[in-house]
Design a protein around this motif. Structure first.
Motif, short mmCIF file in Angstrom:
data_model
loop_
_atom_site.label_atom_id
_atom_site.label_comp_id
_atom_site.label_asym_id
_atom_site.label_seq_id
_atom_site.Cartn_x
_atom_site.Cartn_y
_atom_site.Cartn_z
N THR A 35 0.84 -1.20 0.00
CA THR A 35 0.00 0.00 0.00
C THR A 35 0.87 1.25 0.00
N ALA A 36 1.92 1.24 0.81
CA ALA A 36 2.84 2.39 0.85
C ALA A 36 3.53 2.58 -0.50
N ALA A 37 3.92 1.49 -1.13
CA ALA A 37 4.58 1.58 -2.43
C ALA A 37 3.62 2.11 -3.50
N GLU A 38 2.38 1.66 -3.46
CA GLU A 38 1.39 2.17 -4.41
C GLU A 38 1.19 3.67 -4.21
N HIS A 39 1.17 4.10 -2.96
CA HIS A 39 1.03 5.53 -2.67
C HIS A 39 2.23 6.30 -3.21
N GLN A 40 3.43 5.78 -2.99
CA GLN A 40 4.63 6.44 -3.51
C GLN A 40 4.57 6.55 -5.03
N ASP A 77 3.87 9.83 -9.83
CA ASP A 77 3.17 10.12 -11.09
C ASP A 77 2.61 11.54 -11.10
N ARG A 78 2.05 11.96 -9.97
CA ARG A 78 1.51 13.33 -9.90
C ARG A 78 2.63 14.37 -10.01
N GLN A 79 3.75 14.10 -9.36
CA GLN A 79 4.89 15.02 -9.47
C GLN A 79 5.38 15.10 -10.90
N ALA A 80 5.45 13.96 -11.57
CA ALA A 80 5.90 13.93 -12.96
C ALA A 80 4.93 14.70 -13.85
N GLU A 81 3.63 14.53 -13.62
CA GLU A 81 2.65 15.28 -14.40
C GLU A 81 2.82 16.78 -14.20
N ALA A 82 3.06 17.18 -12.96
CA ALA A 82 3.26 18.61 -12.67
C ALA A 82 4.51 19.12 -13.38
N GLN A 83 5.58 18.33 -13.40
CA GLN A 83 6.80 18.74 -14.09
C GLN A 83 6.57 18.86 -15.59
N GLU A 84 5.81 17.93 -16.15
CA GLU A 84 5.53 17.99 -17.58
C GLU A 84 4.65 19.20 -17.92
N GLN A 85 3.71 19.49 -17.05
CA GLN A 85 2.87 20.67 -17.26
C GLN A 85 3.71 21.94 -17.19
N GLY A 118 13.41 15.29 -15.67
CA GLY A 118 13.12 15.12 -14.24
C GLY A 118 11.84 14.34 -14.02
N ALA A 119 10.84 14.57 -14.85
CA ALA A 119 9.57 13.84 -14.75
C ALA A 119 9.79 12.35 -15.01
N ALA A 120 10.62 12.05 -16.00
CA ALA A 120 10.91 10.64 -16.30
C ALA A 120 11.63 9.97 -15.13
N ILE A 121 12.56 10.68 -14.52
CA ILE A 121 13.27 10.13 -13.36
C ILE A 121 12.31 9.94 -12.19
N THR A 122 11.42 10.90 -11.98
CA THR A 122 10.44 10.79 -10.90
C THR A 122 9.53 9.59 -11.13
N ARG A 123 9.07 9.41 -12.36
CA ARG A 123 8.22 8.25 -12.67
C ARG A 123 8.99 6.95 -12.44
N SER A 124 10.24 6.94 -12.85
CA SER A 124 11.06 5.74 -12.65
C SER A 124 11.21 5.42 -11.18
N GLY A 125 11.40 6.45 -10.36
CA GLY A 125 11.48 6.24 -8.92
C GLY A 125 10.20 5.67 -8.36
N GLY A 126 9.06 6.14 -8.85
CA GLY A 126 7.77 5.60 -8.42
C GLY A 126 7.60 4.15 -8.82
N ALA A 127 8.04 3.83 -10.04
CA ALA A 127 7.96 2.43 -10.50
C ALA A 127 8.88 1.55 -9.67
N GLY A 128 10.06 2.08 -9.31
CA GLY A 128 10.98 1.31 -8.46
C GLY A 128 10.40 1.07 -7.08
N ALA A 129 9.73 2.08 -6.53
CA ALA A 129 9.09 1.93 -5.22
C ALA A 129 7.99 0.88 -5.29
#
Length: 191
Positions: free
Chosen positions: A38-43, A48-56, A131-142
């Motif tokens: 559950t914690a990993a899904e939240h991360q 993903d939200r941070q990455a979307e904000a960076q892309e925007q 940066g968004a791609a790195i953030t998404r990758s970190g979320g996928a790793g979590a």
């Protein structure tokens, strides 16, 4: 058939308590695994939200640089037109080579500033997208780590339960051995 001895009752009770403890341990392990997931899904959702904000933000920066480029061209056009108007008002020729060169230099300077604004906006936009791609990758790793943690906890739960079942079976088998020995002694008169 001989009566069940106290040792047998104690062994059965011990086996039951051991099995119940193992069940509780396995449930705790499962709960911990689910909590990790559950914690990993939240991360992952946060990433993903941070990455979307960076892309925007990258899109906004590009749009802002395009507006800046248009503004630089507009300013250069105003300065060039103003130079022509002043020379014409002072009685000078608007088609003189000096005036044409001056206006062309102003236009080139405006074009340079416009292209610089576009380049800077594009570079900043690319940096944010990276940066968004790195953030998404970190979320996928979590998320992957959460899945691994959950699977490990499930395995530990099965192992704890299996180990307890084996201990309970062993305790029961030993109690049966002692019951048979008690019967033999009683039959021989050593009871």
């Amino acid at each position: 058939m001989a009566a069940i001895s106290t040792a047998t009752y104690l062994a059965i009770a011990s086996a039951a308590v051991t099995a119940y403890g193992a069940y509780q341990t396995s449930q705790s392990q499962k709960a911990a695994g689910e909590a990790a997931m559950t914690a990993a899904e939240h991360q992952k959702r946060v990433a993903d939200r941070q990455a979307e904000a960076q892309e925007q933000e990258a899109g906004q920066i590009r749009a802002s640089s395009q507006r800046a480029a248009v503004e630089e061209k507009r300013k250069a056009g105003i300065v060039g037109a103003s130079a022509k108007a002043r020379i014409a008002a002072s009685g000078g020729a608007i088609d003189s080579p000096d005036l044409i060169n001056t206006v062309a230099g102003i236009d080139q300077g405006g074009e340079y500033e416009a292209l610089t604004a576009l380049y800077e906006g594009e570079e900043r936009g690319r940096g944010l997208e990276h940066g968004a791609a790195i953030t998404r990758s970190g979320g996928a790793g979590a998320l992957y780590a959460g899945q691994a943690e959950r699977n490990m906890r499930r395995s530990a739960a099965r192992s704890a339960y299996t180990q307890a079942a084996g201990q309970a079976a062993s305790a029961y088998r030993e109690s049966r051995y002692f019951d048979r020995e008690d019967e033999r002694r009683a039959l021989r008169g050593f009871g």
